[in-house]
Write a protein that holds these residues in place. Structure first.
Motif, PDB file in Angstrom:
ATOM      1  N   ARG A  83       0.817  -1.210   0.000  1.00 20.31           N
ATOM      2  CA  ARG A  83       0.000   0.000   0.000  1.00 20.31           C
ATOM      3  C   ARG A  83       0.856   1.268   0.000  1.00 20.31           C
ATOM      4  NH1 ARG A  83      -4.391  -2.083   4.545  1.00 20.31           N
ATOM      5  NH2 ARG A  83      -5.788  -3.194   3.082  1.00 20.31           N
ATOM      6  N   SER A  84       2.044   1.173   0.559  1.00 22.89           N
ATOM      7  CA  SER A  84       2.914   2.350   0.644  1.00 22.89           C
ATOM      8  C   SER A  84       3.702   2.610  -0.633  1.00 22.89           C
ATOM      9  CB  SER A  84       3.887   2.178   1.813  1.00 22.89           C
ATOM     10  OG  SER A  84       4.797   1.108   1.558  1.00 22.89           O
ATOM     11  N   ILE A  85       3.619   1.728  -1.626  1.00 20.97           N
ATOM     12  CA  ILE A  85       4.354   1.917  -2.877  1.00 20.97           C
ATOM     13  C   ILE A  85       3.693   3.032  -3.679  1.00 20.97           C
ATOM     14  CG2 ILE A  85       5.006   0.839  -5.067  1.00 20.97           C
ATOM     15  CD1 ILE A  85       5.082  -1.840  -3.628  1.00 20.97           C
ATOM     16  N   PRO A  86       4.470   3.999  -4.166  1.00 22.16           N
ATOM     17  CA  PRO A  86       3.886   5.069  -4.997  1.00 22.16           C
ATOM     18  C   PRO A  86       3.219   4.504  -6.242  1.00 22.16           C
ATOM     19  CG  PRO A  86       6.121   5.634  -4.309  1.00 22.16           C
ATOM     20  CD  PRO A  86       5.902   4.207  -3.918  1.00 22.16           C
ATOM     21  N   GLY A  87       2.039   5.000  -6.546  1.00 24.63           N
ATOM     22  CA  GLY A  87       1.309   4.532  -7.707  1.00 24.63           C
ATOM     23  C   GLY A  87       0.243   3.507  -7.403  1.00 24.63           C
ATOM     24  N   VAL A  88       0.184   3.034  -6.143  1.00 20.97           N
ATOM     25  CA  VAL A  88      -0.837   2.056  -5.758  1.00 20.97           C
ATOM     26  C   VAL A  88      -2.098   2.790  -5.323  1.00 20.97           C
ATOM     27  CG1 VAL A  88      -1.468   0.278  -4.085  1.00 20.97           C
ATOM     28  CG2 VAL A  88       0.807   0.261  -5.122  1.00 20.97           C
ATOM     29  N   ARG A  89      -3.197   2.501  -5.976  1.00 17.18           N
ATOM     30  CA  ARG A  89      -4.477   3.110  -5.590  1.00 17.18           C
ATOM     31  C   ARG A  89      -5.027   2.423  -4.358  1.00 17.18           C
ATOM     32  NH1 ARG A  89      -8.367   3.710 -10.406  1.00 17.18           N
ATOM     33  NH2 ARG A  89      -6.977   5.512 -10.727  1.00 17.18           N
ATOM     34  N   TYR A  90      -5.002   1.096  -4.367  1.00 21.33           N
ATOM     35  CA  TYR A  90      -5.387   0.338  -3.183  1.00 21.33           C
ATOM     36  C   TYR A  90      -4.803  -1.054  -3.286  1.00 21.33           C
ATOM     37  CZ  TYR A  90      -9.102  -1.328  -6.319  1.00 21.33           C
ATOM     38  OH  TYR A  90      -9.804  -1.833  -7.382  1.00 21.33           O
ATOM     39  N   ALA A  91      -4.670  -1.708  -2.126  1.00 21.77           N
ATOM     40  CA  ALA A  91      -4.176  -3.081  -2.046  1.00 21.77           C
ATOM     41  C   ALA A  91      -4.924  -3.769  -0.913  1.00 21.77           C
ATOM     42  CB  ALA A  91      -2.671  -3.116  -1.799  1.00 21.77           C
ATOM     43  N   VAL A  92      -5.507  -4.926  -1.203  1.00 17.89           N
ATOM     44  CA  VAL A  92      -6.310  -5.634  -0.202  1.00 17.89           C
ATOM     45  C   VAL A  92      -5.904  -7.097  -0.180  1.00 17.89           C
ATOM     46  CG1 VAL A  92      -8.271  -4.059  -0.463  1.00 17.89           C
ATOM     47  CG2 VAL A  92      -8.153  -6.125  -1.863  1.00 17.89           C
ATOM     48  N   PRO A  93      -6.058  -7.756   0.972  1.00 19.15           N
ATOM     49  CA  PRO A  93      -5.710  -9.179   1.060  1.00 19.15           C
ATOM     50  C   PRO A  93      -6.813 -10.064   0.504  1.00 19.15           C
ATOM     51  CG  PRO A  93      -6.487  -8.403   3.184  1.00 19.15           C
ATOM     52  CD  PRO A  93      -6.463  -7.201   2.278  1.00 19.15           C
ATOM     53  N   LEU A  94      -6.430 -11.248   0.087  1.00 18.84           N
ATOM     54  CA  LEU A  94      -7.381 -12.254  -0.389  1.00 18.84           C
ATOM     55  C   LEU A  94      -6.985 -13.588   0.216  1.00 18.84           C
ATOM     56  CD1 LEU A  94      -9.718 -12.918  -2.524  1.00 18.84           C
ATOM     57  CD2 LEU A  94      -7.853 -13.790  -3.941  1.00 18.84           C
ATOM     58  N   TYR A  95      -7.991 -14.309   0.729  1.00 21.60           N
ATOM     59  CA  TYR A  95      -7.745 -15.666   1.231  1.00 21.60           C
ATOM     60  C   TYR A  95      -8.288 -16.665   0.218  1.00 21.60           C
ATOM     61  CZ  TYR A  95      -8.029 -19.934   3.970  1.00 21.60           C
ATOM     62  OH  TYR A  95      -7.890 -21.228   4.401  1.00 21.60           O
ATOM     63  N   SER A  96      -7.515 -17.709  -0.048  1.00 21.81           N
ATOM     64  CA  SER A  96      -7.956 -18.789  -0.935  1.00 21.81           C
ATOM     65  C   SER A  96      -7.496 -20.108  -0.337  1.00 21.81           C
ATOM     66  CB  SER A  96      -7.368 -18.614  -2.339  1.00 21.81           C
ATOM     67  OG  SER A  96      -7.728 -19.693  -3.175  1.00 21.81           O
ATOM     68  N   GLY A  97      -8.456 -20.987  -0.068  1.00 22.31           N
ATOM     69  CA  GLY A  97      -8.108 -22.263   0.539  1.00 22.31           C
ATOM     70  C   GLY A  97      -9.190 -23.294   0.340  1.00 22.31           C
ATOM     71  N   GLY A  98      -8.938 -24.491   0.825  1.00 23.99           N
ATOM     72  CA  GLY A  98      -9.894 -25.579   0.712  1.00 23.99           C
ATOM     73  C   GLY A  98     -10.453 -25.961   2.066  1.00 23.99           C
ATOM     74  N   ALA A  99     -11.620 -26.578   2.048  1.00 23.36           N
ATOM     75  CA  ALA A  99     -12.271 -26.999   3.291  1.00 23.36           C
ATOM     76  C   ALA A  99     -13.220 -28.144   2.993  1.00 23.36           C
ATOM     77  CB  ALA A  99     -13.029 -25.827   3.916  1.00 23.36           C
ATOM     78  N   LEU A 100     -13.677 -28.801   4.067  1.00 26.49           N
ATOM     79  CA  LEU A 100     -14.700 -29.829   3.971  1.00 26.49           C
ATOM     80  C   LEU A 100     -15.998 -29.282   4.550  1.00 26.49           C
ATOM     81  CD1 LEU A 100     -13.069 -33.267   4.919  1.00 26.49           C
ATOM     82  CD2 LEU A 100     -14.108 -32.626   2.739  1.00 26.49           C
ATOM     83  N   VAL A 101     -17.058 -29.401   3.785  1.00 26.06           N
ATOM     84  CA  VAL A 101     -18.375 -28.944   4.222  1.00 26.06           C
ATOM     85  C   VAL A 101     -19.208 -30.162   4.609  1.00 26.06           C
ATOM     86  CG1 VAL A 101     -20.551 -27.954   3.418  1.00 26.06           C
ATOM     87  CG2 VAL A 101     -18.400 -26.815   2.892  1.00 26.06           C
ATOM     88  N   LYS A 102     -19.850 -30.081   5.794  1.00 27.45           N
ATOM     89  CA  LYS A 102     -20.785 -31.122   6.211  1.00 27.45           C
ATOM     90  C   LYS A 102     -22.191 -30.669   5.841  1.00 27.45           C
ATOM     91  CE  LYS A 102     -22.273 -33.939  10.129  1.00 27.45           C
ATOM     92  NZ  LYS A 102     -22.136 -34.186  11.597  1.00 27.45           N
TER      93      LYS A 102
END
Length: 378
Positions: A83-102
């Motif tokens: 986010r502190s890099i010049p030229g960045v409008r915005y930066a957000v985290p993303l989570y990606s993972g697997g799971a078991l659904v019951k």
């Protein structure tokens, strides 16, 4: 149509058995070539489905990541650093993972879970049912309605299930541009809920989604991220990186290439042999044309017309057959991954033209060597 080409057409179609054999050989060669390359195109398209559906301009990741599914978490502080890099409008985290659904009936189903930034919900899918704001409700999850939707029992709004012993409630049904490759349903929720519900390592950020202020800032952002020891790729570069992985680092690309080459060789051998037999059986007619004054260039044009007409007709029939079978397969199997693209059709057309050229060359050599005297003497 000039007179010589009309004669060539009548010679070609007069023996329907030989003409049908030529068409069948080329048709099935084209069918196999397009089918193989279409399967590969579908695999490549679905392998980058998450990147396509989320649509972020720049993805920041660990340099060892090859596909979007093989996530390697990055430190949380990297979000602030980007986010502190010049030229960045915005930066957000993303989570990606697997799971078991019951599910409600007690069965379990593997799923892919995407955790969106709590504040911006960047990358949220368009909803067919529900309100996106309900994702903030307690235990709220959005289910993607794609080819794998039925594996979750086709849940509606309010359907409950369990993820890692946590209660989850369906608050929305989403539609996405591309389905996944690995046959698992996809769920969306907030980043904080995904990291709270699912077991993670000490780092929880799978990717950082970045938007540059201008296109000129992209190069600076990439160099600054590289200086931090990580990799920044545009959406197109990330999709290409995933494609390269499946092409060159797995056996999929090699196997598809071998099957396509084999299909080409089979079509070439069948059409070449059949066309050569056709020329031999009509050698007396070509000799008669030569005797009454037909030029060598006209005879060559006749042979090229016959080979080209047969090849293009077989090409059209092969494309039609492949399209029909892929359509039927997708109707019965929604997860079927074949995809016909312009480059599939272009590759098949180029190979068909090679088959026509080789067949023409074989036939032309034989016709140009005949002498009218030998024909009439026989």
């Amino acid at each position: 149509m000039p007179g010589t080409l009309r004669i060539a057409y009548k010679l070609l179609t007069n023996d329907r058995g030989k003409f049908s054999a030529l068409l069948i050989g080329i048709t099935f060669a084209v069918f196999l070539m397009v089918q193989m390359t279409s399967i590969f195109a579908g695999i490549l398209s679905r392998s980058s489905a998450t990147v396509t559906n989320i649509g972020a301009g720049i993805w920041v990741m660990d340099p060892a990541v090859n596909t979007v599914a093989s996530t390697i978490p990055v430190p949380d502080y990297l979000v602030s650093a980007v986010r502190s890099i010049p030229g960045v409008r915005y930066a957000v985290p993303l989570y990606s993972g697997g799971a078991l659904v019951k599910l409600g009936d007690g069965s379990y189903q593997a799923v892919s879970v995407i955790g969106l930034d709590d504040t911006s919900l960047l990358g949220r899918p368009p909803l067919a049912q529900g309100d996106i704001r309900d994702i903030y409700a307690e235990n709220g999850f959005i289910v993607v309605r794609d080819a794998e939707y039925g594996k979750l029992g086709k849940p509606g709004i309010g359907t409950e299930f369990q993820i890692n012993d946590h209660r989850a409630v369906t608050v929305g049904i989403a539609e996405v541009a591309s389905g996944g490759l690995f046959g698992v349903p996809t769920l969306y929720t907030t980043y904080s809920r995904a990291t709270a519900y699912l077991p993670t390592s000490r780092y929880t950020v799978s990717y950082i989604l970045v938007e540059a202020k201008t296109s000129a800032d992209i190069a600076r952002i990439k160099s600054e991220v590289a200086r931090l020891g990580y990799l920044a790729l545009t959406r197109e570069e990330f999709i290409q990186r995933i494609s390269d992985f499946y092409k060159y680092q797995t056996g999929i690309g090699t196997n598809i290439l071998l099957m396509t080459v084999i299909s080409f060789i089979v079509g070439l051998s069948i059409s070449g042999q059949t066309f050569y037999t056709f020329i031999l059986e009509n050698l007396d007619k070509f000799g008669a044309l030569k005797a009454i004054g037909a030029k060598s260039s006209e005879l060559i044009a006749m042979i090229m017309f016959q080979a080209g007409f047969t090849a293009l007709t077989g090409y059209g029939l092969g494309i039609g057959l492949c399209t029909l079978l892929i359509g039927l397969a997708k109707w019965r199997l929604p997860g079927y991954a074949a995809l016909i693209t312009w480059w599939n059709l272009g590759i098949a057309l180029a190979m068909v033209m090679v088959i026509a050229a080789v067949s023409s060359f074989i036939g032309a050599r034989k016709v140009l060597r005949i002498e009218p005297f030998d024909i009439f003497r026989g």
